[in-house]
Design a protein around this motif. Structure first.
Motif, short mmCIF file in Angstrom:
data_model
loop_
_atom_site.label_atom_id
_atom_site.label_comp_id
_atom_site.label_asym_id
_atom_site.label_seq_id
_atom_site.Cartn_x
_atom_site.Cartn_y
_atom_site.Cartn_z
N PHE A 1 0.82 -1.20 0.00
CA PHE A 1 0.00 0.00 0.00
C PHE A 1 0.86 1.26 0.00
O PHE A 1 0.51 2.26 -0.64
N ALA A 2 1.98 1.23 0.71
CA ALA A 2 2.87 2.38 0.68
C ALA A 2 3.37 2.65 -0.74
O ALA A 2 3.59 3.80 -1.13
N ALA A 3 3.51 1.58 -1.53
CA ALA A 3 4.00 1.71 -2.91
C ALA A 3 2.99 2.39 -3.82
O ALA A 3 3.34 2.77 -4.94
N THR A 4 1.74 2.56 -3.37
CA THR A 4 0.75 3.22 -4.22
C THR A 4 1.03 4.72 -4.36
O THR A 4 0.28 5.41 -5.05
N ALA A 5 2.10 5.20 -3.74
CA ALA A 5 2.54 6.57 -4.04
C ALA A 5 2.81 6.71 -5.53
O ALA A 5 2.64 7.80 -6.11
N ALA A 6 3.23 5.62 -6.17
CA ALA A 6 3.46 5.66 -7.61
C ALA A 6 2.16 5.92 -8.37
O ALA A 6 2.16 6.54 -9.44
N ALA A 7 1.03 5.45 -7.82
CA ALA A 7 -0.26 5.70 -8.45
C ALA A 7 -0.56 7.20 -8.47
O ALA A 7 -1.03 7.74 -9.48
N LEU A 8 -0.29 7.87 -7.34
CA LEU A 8 -0.48 9.32 -7.31
C LEU A 8 0.35 10.02 -8.39
O LEU A 8 -0.13 10.93 -9.06
N ALA A 9 1.58 9.58 -8.56
CA ALA A 9 2.45 10.18 -9.56
C ALA A 9 1.88 10.05 -10.96
O ALA A 9 2.17 10.87 -11.84
N GLY A 10 1.06 9.02 -11.19
CA GLY A 10 0.45 8.82 -12.49
C GLY A 10 -0.94 9.37 -12.61
O GLY A 10 -1.59 9.20 -13.66
N PHE B 1 -1.67 -4.11 -10.53
CA PHE B 1 -0.48 -4.12 -9.66
C PHE B 1 -0.60 -5.11 -8.52
O PHE B 1 -1.63 -5.22 -7.85
N SER B 2 0.48 -5.85 -8.30
CA SER B 2 0.60 -6.74 -7.15
C SER B 2 2.05 -6.67 -6.69
O SER B 2 2.97 -6.72 -7.52
N PRO B 3 2.29 -6.54 -5.37
CA PRO B 3 3.68 -6.41 -4.90
C PRO B 3 4.54 -7.61 -5.29
O PRO B 3 4.04 -8.74 -5.39
N VAL B 4 5.80 -7.38 -5.51
CA VAL B 4 6.74 -8.46 -5.82
C VAL B 4 6.71 -9.49 -4.70
O VAL B 4 6.75 -9.15 -3.52
N GLY B 5 6.61 -10.77 -5.09
CA GLY B 5 6.58 -11.83 -4.10
C GLY B 5 5.19 -12.19 -3.63
O GLY B 5 4.99 -13.19 -2.93
N GLN B 6 4.19 -11.38 -4.00
CA GLN B 6 2.82 -11.67 -3.60
C GLN B 6 2.31 -12.88 -4.37
O GLN B 6 2.54 -13.01 -5.57
N ALA B 7 1.58 -13.76 -3.68
CA ALA B 7 0.99 -14.91 -4.36
C ALA B 7 -0.01 -14.43 -5.40
O ALA B 7 -0.77 -13.49 -5.17
N GLY B 8 -0.04 -15.06 -6.57
CA GLY B 8 -0.99 -14.67 -7.60
C GLY B 8 -0.29 -14.42 -8.93
O GLY B 8 0.85 -14.79 -9.12
N HIS B 9 -0.98 -13.72 -9.82
CA HIS B 9 -0.48 -13.55 -11.17
C HIS B 9 -0.60 -12.09 -11.61
O HIS B 9 -0.94 -11.81 -12.76
N GLY B 10 -0.33 -11.15 -10.69
CA GLY B 10 -0.48 -9.74 -11.00
C GLY B 10 0.76 -9.16 -11.64
O GLY B 10 1.72 -9.85 -11.99
N VAL B 11 0.74 -7.83 -11.79
CA VAL B 11 1.79 -7.08 -12.46
C VAL B 11 2.66 -6.40 -11.40
O VAL B 11 2.14 -5.67 -10.55
N ALA B 12 3.95 -6.64 -11.43
CA ALA B 12 4.86 -6.04 -10.45
C ALA B 12 5.26 -4.65 -10.92
O ALA B 12 6.36 -4.42 -11.42
N GLY B 13 4.38 -3.69 -10.77
CA GLY B 13 4.63 -2.33 -11.21
C GLY B 13 3.47 -1.82 -12.04
O GLY B 13 2.41 -2.44 -12.12
N GLY B 14 3.65 -0.67 -12.67
CA GLY B 14 2.65 -0.16 -13.59
C GLY B 14 1.63 0.79 -13.00
O GLY B 14 0.77 1.30 -13.74
N LEU B 15 1.71 1.09 -11.70
CA LEU B 15 0.75 2.02 -11.11
C LEU B 15 0.87 3.42 -11.72
O LEU B 15 -0.14 4.07 -12.01
N ALA B 16 2.10 3.87 -11.93
CA ALA B 16 2.31 5.22 -12.44
C ALA B 16 2.02 5.32 -13.93
O ALA B 16 1.75 6.42 -14.44
#
Length: 449
Positions: free
Chosen positions: A77-86, A309-324
């Motif tokens: 959730f802290a990484a969603t700062a990148a979403a704000l940037a985009g 977006f899904s954090p690196v190492g999170q179980a599942g098949h999401g994207v590690a990045g791309g919020l911005a």
């Protein structure tokens, strides 16, 4: 600054306001407890009001990302700062209980989500159709959760989908179905393992387009049998788009989302020496499917774009990045390429998701009473990330730029720098759809089938 606190007055002057309906050169006055107070031409600045000059910029509603997979991960959730940037100010996150009681999973998610600098809503994953799960659905709807994630790709049976979709519709809630044929994928994956095929090649070959097209059609059919509206996604194929368009032509309540990288990347990414950033589900397809996705997005059949977006190492098949990059991908390859108008861009990146999760016009709108979530957007900006930069969007052209992002009437980001005084985002309850509306929607869905 906390949600519910009185804000200083803020006037956005001289920009072109773009909503999903129109573009107008008007000013926007924000204040109160973080809402829009007035919209109109040449508004007077009240005494003590901060004024931001938006001349030459577009003023957009804050973006709404309809699908992330962060879960109870504080760092995520802290990484969603990148979403704000985009330019994204609200995300709808999918939480998988992973064996926990659903009420406890909700509490764990809320505890983690307080770290987000953006506003957050929740879509809860459902493991099965047991009594404990349906009881948990009732509890969560009362807590502001109006959507539930079902995964055909993980093997959920048709009978369980029928039971859960019917129960959700009765609550005025929506089922979001990840539509892939699990049995066919399992068979192909086993054959590929036996042949020694792995990595990017296996990711692509284990999930051919026909598997998605069949599952999307089946998910829509199942929802129709119990009179439930349905949301499918992420979709990545021409066949899935055709199934959605056909169902909507029969008046069935169907909506869908696409992941931003599926709009610009194709199967050639699996030829890279390191294909690990691209091992997602569904995989990237050839240009035929990418063109179909743009067509479906432009006509509204696929109505919204997610980061996935899904954090690196999170179980599942999401994207590690791309919020911005989510909104910038759509602007460059949609608006600047002449595929979409600016108003259609707003619908795809903000308004449609807000409507889908019943938080419009609080989100996704610029009107008095709406949350003062605004993006001052440079429409002419263009950038191509160097391929050597790596990551999902290395070598991909991006367009537009969030010059200033306002969340809840407070400047949260300006010229690429976060403002510490903006504080953190808040929880966005997604209210259930009215029971009377739910009943009418169910009858319309039955008739369409």
């Amino acid at each position: 600054m906390k949600h519910g606190e009185q804000r200083d007055l803020l006037l956005i002057r001289g920009g072109t306001v773009v909503t999903g309906q129109a573009s107008l050169r008007v000013d926007v006055l924000c204040g109160g407890v973080g809402e829009i107070l007035a919209v109109g031409p040449e508004l007077e600045a009240p005494t003590g009001c901060m004024v931001i000059d938006a001349d030459g910029l577009l003023v957009l509603p804050g973006g709404v990302d309809p699908h992330t997979g962060i879960g109870a991960d504080e760092a995520g959730f802290a990484a969603t700062a990148a979403a704000l940037a985009g330019g994204t100010t609200t995300v709808i996150d999918v939480m998988q209980p992973h064996g926990r009681d659903m009420a406890q999973a909700w509490r764990d998610w809320r505890h983690a989500a307080v770290r987000a600098p953006v506003d957050v809503g929740l879509c809860m994953g459902l493991p099965d159709a047991g009594g404990a799960v349906t009881g948990g659905m009732d509890t969560l709807v009362a807590h502001g959760v109006n959507s539930f994630h079902l995964s055909m790709a993980s093997g959920m049976a048709d009978r369980e989908i029928l039971d859960l979709a019917a129960h959700a519709a009765g609550l005025g809630a929506l089922c979001i179905i990840e539509a892939q044929n699990a049995h066919a994928m399992g068979y192909l994956r086993a054959a590929l393992d036996h042949a020694g095929v792995s990595g990017g090649e296996a990711c692509l070959l284990a999930c051919p387009p026909a598997i998605e097209a069949e599952a999307v059609g089946r998910a829509i059919m199942l929802a129709g049998l119990v009179g439930a509206p349905v949301h499918v996604g992420p979709v990545s194929t021409a066949g899935a788009c055709a199934a959605i368009i056909a169902a909507r032509a029969q008046a069935q309540r169907v909506q869908a989302h696409v992941l931003a990288p599926h709009l610009v990347l194709d199967e050639a990414v699996y030829d890279a020496d390191d294909a690990s950033p691209y091992l997602i589900r569904p995989p990237f397809r050839d240009g035929t499917h990418r063109r179909a996705l743009w067509g479906a997005l432009a006509c509204g059949a696929v109505s919204m774009v997610a980061s996935g977006f899904s954090p690196v190492g999170q179980a599942g098949h999401g994207v590690a990045g791309g919020l911005a990059e989510r909104m910038r991908v759509v602007w460059r390859h949609g608006v600047q390429a002449g595929v979409m108008e600016a108003e259609e861009f707003v619908r795809a990146t903000s308004e449609a998701a807000a409507r889908a999760f019943n938080i419009y016009p609080r989100k996704g709108a610029i009107m008095p009473g709406a949350d003062a979530d605004l993006v001052l957007w440079n429409p002419d900006a263009q950038e191509t990330r160097p391929a050597s930069a790596g990551g999902l969007y290395g070598g991909i052209a991006l367009g537009g730029q969030a010059v200033c992002v306002i969340r809840g009437g407070v400047v949260a980001l300006r010229n690429g720098a976060l403002h510490e005084g903006a504080g953190r985002g808040g929880y966005v309850p997604c209210p259930a759809f009215r029971s009377g509306l739910s009943a009418r929607m169910r009858q319309a869905a039955r008739l369409s089938v």
